[in-house]
Design a protein around this motif. Structure first.
Motif, mmCIF file in Angstrom:
data_model
loop_
_atom_site.group_PDB
_atom_site.id
_atom_site.type_symbol
_atom_site.label_atom_id
_atom_site.label_comp_id
_atom_site.label_asym_id
_atom_site.label_seq_id
_atom_site.Cartn_x
_atom_site.Cartn_y
_atom_site.Cartn_z
ATOM 1 N N SER A 186 4.174 23.158 -12.776
ATOM 2 C CA SER A 186 4.806 21.998 -12.171
ATOM 3 C C SER A 186 5.931 22.482 -11.266
ATOM 4 N N TYR A 260 -4.793 24.698 -17.812
ATOM 5 C CA TYR A 260 -3.658 25.466 -17.296
ATOM 6 C C TYR A 260 -3.817 26.948 -17.581
ATOM 7 N N PHE A 427 3.306 20.908 -24.433
ATOM 8 C CA PHE A 427 2.450 21.458 -23.376
ATOM 9 C C PHE A 427 1.744 22.720 -23.868
ATOM 10 N N CYS B 77 0.489 12.061 -13.060
ATOM 11 C CA CYS B 77 1.092 13.336 -13.424
ATOM 12 C C CYS B 77 2.169 13.154 -14.491
ATOM 13 N N ARG B 78 2.080 13.966 -15.534
ATOM 14 C CA ARG B 78 3.070 13.899 -16.617
ATOM 15 C C ARG B 78 3.910 15.165 -16.696
ATOM 16 N N ALA B 79 3.858 16.037 -15.695
ATOM 17 C CA ALA B 79 4.560 17.315 -15.781
ATOM 18 C C ALA B 79 6.022 17.182 -15.346
ATOM 19 N N TYR B 117 -1.459 17.360 -15.516
ATOM 20 C CA TYR B 117 -0.228 18.139 -15.495
ATOM 21 C C TYR B 117 -0.134 18.878 -14.183
ATOM 22 N N CYS B 118 0.413 18.187 -13.230
ATOM 23 C CA CYS B 118 0.719 18.661 -11.886
ATOM 24 C C CYS B 118 -0.435 18.487 -10.901
#
Ligand SMILES: Cc1cc2nc3c(=O)[nH]c(=O)nc-3n(C[C@H](O)[C@H](O)[C@H](O)COP(=O)(O)O)c2cc1C
Ligand code: SF4
Lengths: 508, 152
Positions: A186, A260, A427, B77-79, B117-118
């Motif tokens: 991010s 990710y 996360f 987006c949750r980041a 996430y992003c």
């Protein structure tokens, strides 16, 4: 004579209305019988001014922004075609302080050229790096990359020249170049901007790498969250192939699937091979046995896209920038709650305070800056007290943090750091590849424990448990997902104790 | 609806590639909106893998759905960068408006809302993506536009 007007096609510019502006420009120009040629470029990276449009005039390009579709008639009325005055006129882009202060090497063409025009690419210095590589020969090319001091821009900061040499020295029937465009952190978007704004620089960097190490095939692994980048990169490969550029080196795009951890290099290789993205133990290094068991150079996209410029102008010129062992420039991505968010390429060494306050202009909300996370979800949260930290790999390590891929996310004083620490653990649990117990299970227990801290239940005992868990993660993880999750967690606890119900220590 | 013939055609299209599984699964999802278990069987047989192996890959990656998606897919987006701009509150408002939770589809099949996430739009946070189109600086006005699009 036709007038060229430039409107970005960058996804972030489109996200705030660039397509509507482009449509309005064409429609309104048609109505007024104006001879306009619309060129869709990448973004210059001044996102608070997006959509930022530029018009070509005898005095150079003149920029206007942020433009809404509804502004277009008034802009044309005011003399947009001549670059005339208007409330939205920001003048020559190169003279906007945010751009003027930068040293654009990797991003020299981004936002200026038509990303799919090879003529533009050549006119703005493209291909020069590859031509020089052919003069130097494979070994000379690797020496030049090593001499530039270029280190990996994907996070770990490993010297690119050494990685290339290792793969070059490995004997095999075939070798691969893999471009890591998984960009999951991010606050980062440098890979995305280059793919959308200057894809040929990626292709040139990869063909040079292929030539240097003796690889005939390259893969670009792009995350699925980037449909625009995938499209532009695909089109660029077709253009390059049709121009006869990819005869000795074939290129293929692979699309990620929302994991990710697939940004981690060995998980990425597993993913290309068609398996779950689980991290491989090292050794063997990918440079010895990587993709399909063959010697593989895997580099971040920014690393590869910087190589052509290094070769074109020489290692010395590049290494002249920077500080300590961090040579050259870094595309810093200023994001989050910030007034002037955008891409800022500069030599290493800027302090965090300069980046956030002077360049970023403080928060967008207008409230005081309280915390800044540098280097993505595995990076530490920095308080204002550490704003003197220079942007440099070693300086961040020394302060229990990392620069990662260069993302800087700004938070104002409404942030609750206990929630940020909780998110870091959450996360880690969501994205864990599952190989190591502390990362897979510990992270979930960590979230439960932080919830108790937040609820005020046995705070000190539970915080001690979290510290223990962080130690276990740090030493019991195969990769940096588990290994570095302690950075955001512990930095939040250490620098912002009051958010965990502890008294703030007086600064020493 | 999925069809066995189309699934086979997708597999055939990628058969010459090294490591064809992810490209195949992406095309399966693009064609059918999800990865049906019957298609897992077809793909496994064609690639000489066990069903468990293919299922293991499908379930590992967040992108691959085990249920059909709605007519629209909204990714929010949750980041961290979006959090810093109040993204969580905006996301809450969106979910409340459609009366669903994360990774759920409205009863009329209109929209599926997914956490992401992003999206790389971190300088224009909070960010979203509707059917692959990027949306930045999410606020209530932008939300109204999205709702209009979805309800049309
Ligand atoms: C969890 C995790 C995620 C990562 N994500 C990325 C990524 O998105 N992009 C990237 O270039 N490197 C990422 N890395 C770093 C890669 O493992 C690897 O160091 C890098 O691709 C090497 O290229 P470089 O030397 O040019 O930086 C990640 C590492 C970890 C542990
Ligand atoms: S630390 Fe986590 S993500 Fe990394 S290898 Fe271990 S389980 Fe996988």
């Amino acid at each position: 004579m036709t007038t060229r007007i430039f409107v970005p096609r960058d996804a972030a510019a489109r996200a705030v209305g660039a397509d509507r502006v482009a449509d309005a420009l064409l429609a309104e120009a048609g109505r007024r019988k104006l001879d306009v040629t619309l060129v869709r470029t990448g973004s210059r990276g001044l996102f608070w001014l997006e959509p930022m449009i530029e018009v070509e005039t005898p005095a150079g390009r003149i920029a206007y922004g942020p433009v809404k579709a509804s502004d277009v008639p008034a802009l044309l009325e005011a003399g947009l075609m001549q670059g005339s005055a208007h409330a939205l006129r920001v003048g020559r882009p190169e003279e906007i302080p945010f751009l003027q202060r930068q040293t654009r090497i990797t991003f020299a063409r981004c936002g200026i050229v038509d990303p799919l025009s090879l003529d533009d690419y050549r006119a703005h210095g493209g291909y020069r790096g590859e031509a020089r590589a052919r003069e130097l020969g494979p070994a000379g090319t690797i020496e030049e990359v090593a001499a530039s001091g270029l280190r990996g821009r994907g996070g770990a900061g490993f010297p690119a020249g050494i990685k290339w040499k290792t793969a070059a020295d490995a004997a095999a029937d075939r070798k691969y170049i893999v471009c890591n465009a998984d960009e999951g952190d991010s606050g980062t978007y440098a890979d995305r901007m280059l793919m959308e704004g200057d894809p040929f620089s990626v292709i040139e960097g990869m063909t040079i790498a292929g030539y240097a190490v003796g690889a005939g095939k390259g893969y670009i692994y792009i995350r699925s969250e980037y449909p625009d980048a995938i499209r532009t990169m695909e089109q660029a490969i077709v253009v390059a192939r049709n121009a006869g550029w990819l005869e000795a080196f074939e290129l293929e795009i692979r699309v990620g699937a929302g994991a990710y951890v697939c940004g981690e290099e060995t998980a990425l290789l597993e993913s290309i091979e068609g398996r779950r993205g689980q991290v491989r133990a090292k050794p063997p290094l990918p440079a010895h046995r990587g993709l399909f068991g063959r010697p593989t150079v895997i580099n971040n996209l920014v690393t590869l896209a910087t190589v052509p410029a290094i070769l074109a102008d020489g290692a010395k010129a590049y290494a002249a920038f920077g500080v300590g062992r961090s040579r050259g420039t870094m595309p810093i991505q200023i994001a989050g709650n910030v007034r002037h968010g955008g891409l800022f390429e500069a030599p290493f060494g800027l302090t965090l305070g300069e980046i956030v306050e002077q360049i970023g202009g403080g928060t967008r909300s207008g409230r005081p800056v309280r915390a800044v996370q540098v280097g993505g979800p595995l990076g530490a949260y920095f308080p204002r007290a550490l704003f003197d930290t220079p942007f440099d790999y070693e300086a961040y390590t020394a302060r229990d943090g990392l620069i990662g891929h260069g993302g800087v996310v700004v938070f104002d004083d409404s942030v609750d750091m206990a929630r940020q620490a909780r998110f870091a653990l959450e996360f880690c649990g969501i994205e864990s590849c599952g190989k190591c117990t502390p990362c897979r299970i510990g992270s979930v227990r960590g979230v439960e424990t932080i919830d108790r801290v937040i609820a005020g239940d046995h705070r000190d005992a539970n915080l001690a448990l979290i510290e223990d868990l962080c130690q276990t993660l740090k030493f019991g993880s195969l990769c940096a997902l588990g290994g570095f999750t302690p950075y955001p967690v512990m930095s939040a606890i250490r620098h912002f104790p009051e958010d965990f119900g502890r008294p703030r220590r007086v600064a020493a | 609806m999925w069809s066995e013939a189309e699934a086979r055609e997708i597999v055939r299209r990628h058969s010459g590639r090294e490591g064809p599984l992810l490209p195949i699964l992406h095309d399966v999802q693009a064609a059918f909106g999800w990865v049906p278990p019957e298609v897992v069987r077809v793909v496994a047989a064609a690639l000489n893998l066990t069903r468990a192996e293919v299922h293991g890959v499908v379930s590992f990656y967040h992108d691959f759905r085990d249920a059909p998606a709605g007519r629209h897919v909204l990714k929010l987006c949750r980041a961290e960068a979006c959090q810093s701009m109040g993204g969580e509150a905006v996301a809450r408002a969106v979910l409340d408006r459609f009366k669903i939770g994360w990774n759920e589809t409205t009863p009329d099949g209109g929209v599926t809302i997914e956490a992401t996430y992003c999206l790389g739009l971190c300088s224009c946070a909070p960010a979203a993506m509707l059917d692959g189109q990027p949306i930045g600086r999410l606020d209530h006005a932008v939300l109204d536009d999205i709702a209009g699009e979805v309800e049309r």
